[in-house]
Design a protein around this motif. Sequence first.
Motif, PDB file in Angstrom:
ATOM      1  N   ARG A 129      42.113  41.732  41.344  1.00  0.00           N
ATOM      2  CA  ARG A 129      42.508  41.407  42.717  1.00  0.00           C
ATOM      3  C   ARG A 129      42.344  42.666  43.553  1.00  0.00           C
ATOM      4  O   ARG A 129      42.553  43.772  43.065  1.00  0.00           O
ATOM      5  CB  ARG A 129      43.960  40.939  42.772  1.00  0.00           C
ATOM      6  N   LEU A 130      41.995  42.479  44.816  1.00  0.00           N
ATOM      7  CA  LEU A 130      41.685  43.626  45.659  1.00  0.00           C
ATOM      8  C   LEU A 130      42.642  43.689  46.850  1.00  0.00           C
ATOM      9  O   LEU A 130      43.178  42.673  47.286  1.00  0.00           O
ATOM     10  CB  LEU A 130      40.256  43.511  46.201  1.00  0.00           C
ATOM     11  N   PRO A 131      42.817  44.880  47.431  1.00  0.00           N
ATOM     12  CA  PRO A 131      43.610  45.005  48.667  1.00  0.00           C
ATOM     13  C   PRO A 131      42.769  44.631  49.888  1.00  0.00           C
ATOM     14  O   PRO A 131      42.612  45.416  50.814  1.00  0.00           O
ATOM     15  CB  PRO A 131      44.018  46.482  48.672  1.00  0.00           C
ATOM     16  N   ILE A 132      42.214  43.414  49.849  1.00  0.00           N
ATOM     17  CA  ILE A 132      41.233  43.000  50.856  1.00  0.00           C
ATOM     18  C   ILE A 132      41.442  41.530  51.214  1.00  0.00           C
ATOM     19  O   ILE A 132      41.710  40.704  50.345  1.00  0.00           O
ATOM     20  CB  ILE A 132      39.794  43.207  50.304  1.00  0.00           C
TER      21      ILE A 132
ATOM     22  N   MET B 251      43.563  46.828  53.567  1.00  0.00           N
ATOM     23  CA  MET B 251      44.968  46.884  53.963  1.00  0.00           C
ATOM     24  C   MET B 251      45.289  48.071  54.877  1.00  0.00           C
ATOM     25  O   MET B 251      46.373  48.132  55.448  1.00  0.00           O
ATOM     26  CB  MET B 251      45.860  46.937  52.719  1.00  0.00           C
TER      27      MET B 251
ATOM     28  N   PHE C 235      41.157  53.211  45.223  1.00  0.00           N
ATOM     29  CA  PHE C 235      42.009  52.028  45.109  1.00  0.00           C
ATOM     30  C   PHE C 235      43.491  52.412  45.120  1.00  0.00           C
ATOM     31  O   PHE C 235      44.322  51.695  45.674  1.00  0.00           O
ATOM     32  CB  PHE C 235      41.728  51.294  43.787  1.00  0.00           C
TER      33      PHE C 235
ATOM     34  N   PHE D  29      46.948  53.054  47.991  1.00  0.00           N
ATOM     35  CA  PHE D  29      48.048  52.202  48.442  1.00  0.00           C
ATOM     36  C   PHE D  29      49.279  52.398  47.562  1.00  0.00           C
ATOM     37  O   PHE D  29      50.405  52.418  48.051  1.00  0.00           O
ATOM     38  CB  PHE D  29      47.609  50.736  48.440  1.00  0.00           C
ATOM     39  N   LEU D  30      49.041  52.556  46.283  1.00  0.00           N
ATOM     40  CA  LEU D  30      50.159  52.792  45.355  1.00  0.00           C
ATOM     41  C   LEU D  30      50.774  54.167  45.594  1.00  0.00           C
ATOM     42  O   LEU D  30      51.984  54.350  45.484  1.00  0.00           O
ATOM     43  CB  LEU D  30      49.647  52.674  43.909  1.00  0.00           C
TER      44      LEU D  30
ATOM     45  N   MET E  33      47.513  56.093  52.481  1.00  0.00           N
ATOM     46  CA  MET E  33      46.671  55.215  53.288  1.00  0.00           C
ATOM     47  C   MET E  33      45.899  56.015  54.340  1.00  0.00           C
ATOM     48  O   MET E  33      46.353  57.062  54.798  1.00  0.00           O
ATOM     49  CB  MET E  33      47.523  54.169  53.994  1.00  0.00           C
TER      50      MET E  33
END
Lengths: 416, 94
Positions: free
Chosen positions: A249-252, A342, A395, A398-399, A403
Amino acid sequence: MRYSGLRVIAEALTGHKGWKPVWRDPAPQPDYDIVIVGGGGHGLATAYYLAKEFGQKRIAVLEKGWLGSGNVGRNTTIIRSNYLLDGNEPFYEFSLRLWEGLEQDFNYNAMVSQRGIINLIHTDAQRDAFTRRGNAMILNGADAELLDQAQVRAMYPFLNFDNARFPIKGALMQRRGGTVRHDAVAWGYARGADSRGVDLIQNCEVTGMRIAGGRILGLETTRGFIGARKVGVAVAGSSSRVMAHAGLRLPIESHALQAFVSEGLKPFIDGVMTFGAGHFYVSQSDKGGLVFGGDIDGYNSYAARGNLPVIEDVAEGGMALMPAIGRARLLRIWGGIMDMSMDGSPIIDRTPVEGLYFNGGWCYGGFKATPASGWCFAHLLARDEPHPTARAYRFDRFLRGLMIDEKGQGAQPNLH
Amino acid sequence: MIIPHPLLGPRDAQEFVYLGDASLMNRPDGMTAGIEAFHDWLYQRDNPAGIHRELWYHEQGDRSWLVVTRNTLTHEILGAELARDVARAMGRTK
């Protein structure tokens, strides 16, 4: 075949019988060292730089349609490097420098036109923000100028300077920004990659990924299984669909962005103009059409077309800025699908699957990034370490709370 | 797009503000969930091509939150429920 003015004259005198197809149409080999998924601008640029700059061999590009059939042929062709944040500006400036040498580098006329881009200013606060942005650009080796109202008026006397809501007070200008013939970018990179032995395989859709022991072995495609030591996915717009084959799954989110072209008009807009407050930007093509756009439609979509409310909003923005266009008729409207990330910034990174690499999340700004995206993705694929200008495009940002959010909107993709 | 509001009938989508995937309703418990669970909830999306359940807020209407089921390939809207009812059906009190 090398293109030159002499060549054009020689062909003209001999009935144009010597022109050859610009690239081969090979059948896929059973396996490759590196397979790029996506034969758009970014994928083709990646293959080109892998072969040319990083000495890689046995490369293939898989494209489900025809080369350049996606967003590289659906955008509004603007190039610029007017970003604020450290994670972005060096990358986009690297890209603009590659644009400046691109046509000589790949021996193809991409009509790179550095006609200048201005971002209009309406308030003191906006002038402060653009001054800061301009300084950030200059610190990163880009060019930026702050224009006052008189300077903008000298360039575009027909703008509505006294708009009651958004009077024009000045602009931030980047003279090195401009436009590029977008299809020619795909064709130039494709030709350059093909001539260096890259197999460009069209009508070849990826239908699955063969993964064993956490490592990619190859791709299931509509033209059979293709083995690969490394796979790079560059399919912005469809990133979530392709990466789902690897269980990721992607942050998209995918969103539709519309673009517009008017009927051909006499030249009156020399450069590129953005009216951010009115959600409108415009340039004029060499054929005379006004090429313009505004906001994304704002809801998840894979439909490659938008809806009427955004068309109305964009037309209102255009009329507020330039009442003179009121009688111009629209020639075409179309939509493309954006990878909205995101934080509004892209991703060029490894994935948890060994040998599988990802390039995407370009939001609505992927075209200008094409050369640097290809170069940095090739760097990552060839050397297994990020290019210095693309180190922040991870990737895990975000974690880790790192950002790159130019607008400060947070994890709300339709607001970036 | 016309959204069939369960209380108000058919309404223009322009009256609504779009938030995103309806799974955003399922925020993890801040006292027990780890940082990874929060990261996945806030930043990761299924982003399907096809049927998508998503949150729309009727800002220029009755200010209710709806869960709208829509096809992202065609923009066809297949149904809309009050988000409150969806939450209650999941066992929540509000």
